[in-house]
Design an enzyme around this catalytic site. Structure first.
Site, PDB file in Angstrom:
ATOM      1  CG  ASN A   1      62.416 -92.229 -13.871  1.00 44.16           C
ATOM      2  OD1 ASN A   1      62.463 -93.436 -13.647  1.00 44.16           O
ATOM      3  ND2 ASN A   1      63.315 -91.615 -14.611  1.00 44.16           N
TER       4      ASN A   1
ATOM      5  CG  HIS B   1      65.336 -98.409 -13.503  1.00 46.35           C
ATOM      6  ND1 HIS B   1      64.531 -97.568 -12.773  1.00 46.35           N
ATOM      7  CD2 HIS B   1      65.782 -97.679 -14.544  1.00 46.35           C
ATOM      8  CE1 HIS B   1      64.480 -96.382 -13.358  1.00 46.35           C
ATOM      9  NE2 HIS B   1      65.226 -96.404 -14.425  1.00 46.35           N
TER      10      HIS B   1
END
Ligand code: NDP
Length: 490
Positions: A127, A54
């Site tokens: 997510n 990320h």
């Protein structure tokens, strides 16, 4: 505008910001130009460790508003009354790329929400997909290595990715989503967010229910096709960042509706899959979405590094009335996320303004690098003590989680744990339109075509067998387009 005097970091007004002090106009630089040293030394230390996953992300502040009463499920203070509001910070991201990677890569998108509630920060670190590639955190480092760069060539490697996915078929559900058009969303505004894990909610009567969280985009779903995403990588690698800051700049505030699915403990015992398995969803037909509230993003941070780069989310940040579950991946993340933040930002990362709760913090943790909150002044740094009146309030204790033999069966491996195929098959056959199915097939063909080397055929055939178990037509079409002779095992 009122003029401001240039100063050193220690506040001394300084007279020169361009020419270094030198021994005469052409002479070498003098050691005593401390402003020069400070400037260069600070520059050398501008970068903090990049997130291992990320790394490329963007973020915005906003608000969450409760629109429906869910007090029968949770006693969380935030949900105490319809109309309650709290400030939020959301960080969106891609997963596998580096900090400078392109926003439209085929990759899951991070959807991390920090709700600053009166009873502490609640982080929903999810997510844009309701499931994940894995159900056990022990596999995570190996899996992520395959999404990063080849140790020798330093190139992204479809061979590593498909080798791993084909040897770890529990990934199939997430792989199916990833290679559908939802694997390349049209920026961050047009995608859903999912808490993904099973959490619990605990009500005022002390009853625990299992819960899944869904943030449904109110902008509608919009995706790039594979070729469109590829083209956008070159045209505007920062597409998603630009899309979000531009929209908010134009006062077009994106919104998501928060909904939950609720499963009772009794239902969990008879659910045909393990309800704590992160590779599985709970079908909406059986566990309908329940309305909760609306989240709006309305403010781009005035400094990216301060608020986005230094933001730190942790699934262990829950509030009273929201609990964890035996989901093994959730259990792993409870440990791993705060550990990553301590490494990346330091032991006192919760004091950085974007991470700091609006509620008071009282404990006996002290010192450490960059302690900037006064370090609790002259209060005692030990417990028990006769002075500070800080005590652990037992009313916040969660009801016990029974692990009797019936329930233990569903936590253990059981026959359903090896059903990696039913739900991806449902997605492919029942949910996708003909056009989406065709795009998914083409995306699989493009992805598998990148496999190189002596194991190419072995890896492709292994993956085709997994496709076949989910949907025979899918396997046949992918095989045909790849020009591979594929015979399913009987
Ligand atoms: P439903 O028909 O009730 O719902 C289908 C869901 O799939 C919707 O939430 C839809 O999101 C979402 N969806 C549509 N296309 C895709 C895609 N390409 N990738 C990921 N999600 C997509 O189905 P069920 O609940 O019976 O589940 C069937 C399958 O749908 C599952 O096996 C799973 O793969 C997928 N799914 C299910 C979810 C769940 O929590 N039940 C959540 C997301 C996906 P939207 O409504 O926003 O269009």
């Amino acid at each position: 505008m009122k003029k401001k005097k240039l100063t050193t970091a220690s506040g001394k007004p300084y007279y020169e910001n361009q020419d270094s002090l030198s021994a005469g106009p052409r002479g070498p630089i003098l050691l005593q130009d401390f402003y020069l040293h400070e400037k260069l030394a600070h520059f050398n230390r501008e970068r903090i460790p990049e997130r291992v996953v990320h790394a490329k992300g963007t973020g915005a502040f906003g608000k969450f508003t409760v629109t429906h009463d869910i007090t029968r499920y949770t006693k969380a203070n935030l949900f105490g009354k319809v109309g309650n509001e709290c400030r939020v910070f959301v960080r969106f991201s891609t997963v596998g790329g580096e900090k400078g990677s392109a926003d439209t890569e085929r990759d899951p998108r991070g959807f991390a929400v920090k709700l600053y509630t009166e009873e502490g920060n609640w982080d929903l670190v999810g997510n844009n997909t309701p499931v994940f590639f894995l159900k056990d955190p022990k596999k995570f480092p190996d899996f992520i290595h395959t999404q990063k760069r080849d140790p020798k060539t330093n190139l992204k490697s479809p061979t590593m990715m498909w080798d791993y996915w084909s040897l770890n078929p529990e990934s199939l559900h997430q792989v199916m989503i990833l290679f559908s058009d939802r694997g390349t969303p049209h920026g961050y505004r047009y995608m859903n967010g999912y808490g993904s894990h099973t959490f619990s909610m605990i009500n005022a009567a002390g009853e625990r229910m299992w819960v899944k969280f869904h943030f449904k985009t109110q902008q509608g779903i919009k995706n790039f096709t594979g070729p469109e995403a590829d083209a956008m990588r070159g045209k505007d690698p920062d597409f998603s960042q630009r899309d979000l800051v531009t929209a908010i700049g134009k006062v077009v505030f994106p919104k998501w509706a928060l909904k939950i699915q609720v499963m009772t403990q009794a239902q969990a015992k008879t659910f045909r899959w393990n309800p704590f398995d992160l590779t599985k969803i709970w079908p909406h037909g059986e566990y309908p979405l329940i309305d909760v509230g609306v989240m709006e993003l309305n403010q781009v941070p005035s400094n990216y590094f301060a608020d986005v780069e230094q933001s730190a989310f942790a699934p262990s940040n829950i509030v009273d009335g929201i609990g964890l579950s035996p989901d093994k991946m959730l259990q792993g993340r409870i440990l791993a996320y705060p550990d990553a933040h301590r490494y990346r930002l330091g032991a006192n990362y919760e004091q950085i303004p974007v991470n700091r709760p609006i509620s008071e913090v009282y404990n006996h943790q002290r010192d450490g690098a960059m302690r900037v909150d006064g370090n609790s002044g002259d209060n005692p740094n030990y417990f028990p003590n006769s002075f500070d009146n800080i005590e652990a309030d037992k009313t916040y204790k969660e009801p016990p989680l029974k692990l009797d033999s019936d329930i233990a069966d569903i936590y253990d491996r059981n026959e359903n744990d090896d059903d990696h195929y039913t739900q991806p098959g449902m997605l492919f056959r029942k949910v996708m339109t003909d056009a989406e199915r065709q795009n998914t097939i083409n995306n699989f063909v493009a992805g598998l075509s990148g496999i190189t080397g002596s194991k190419r055929e072995e890896i492709i055939l292994r993956q085709l067998h997994h496709f076949h178990k989910a949907d025979a037509e899918l396997a046949q079409q992918v095989a045909q387009k790849l020009g591979v002779a594929f015979k399913p095992l009987v």
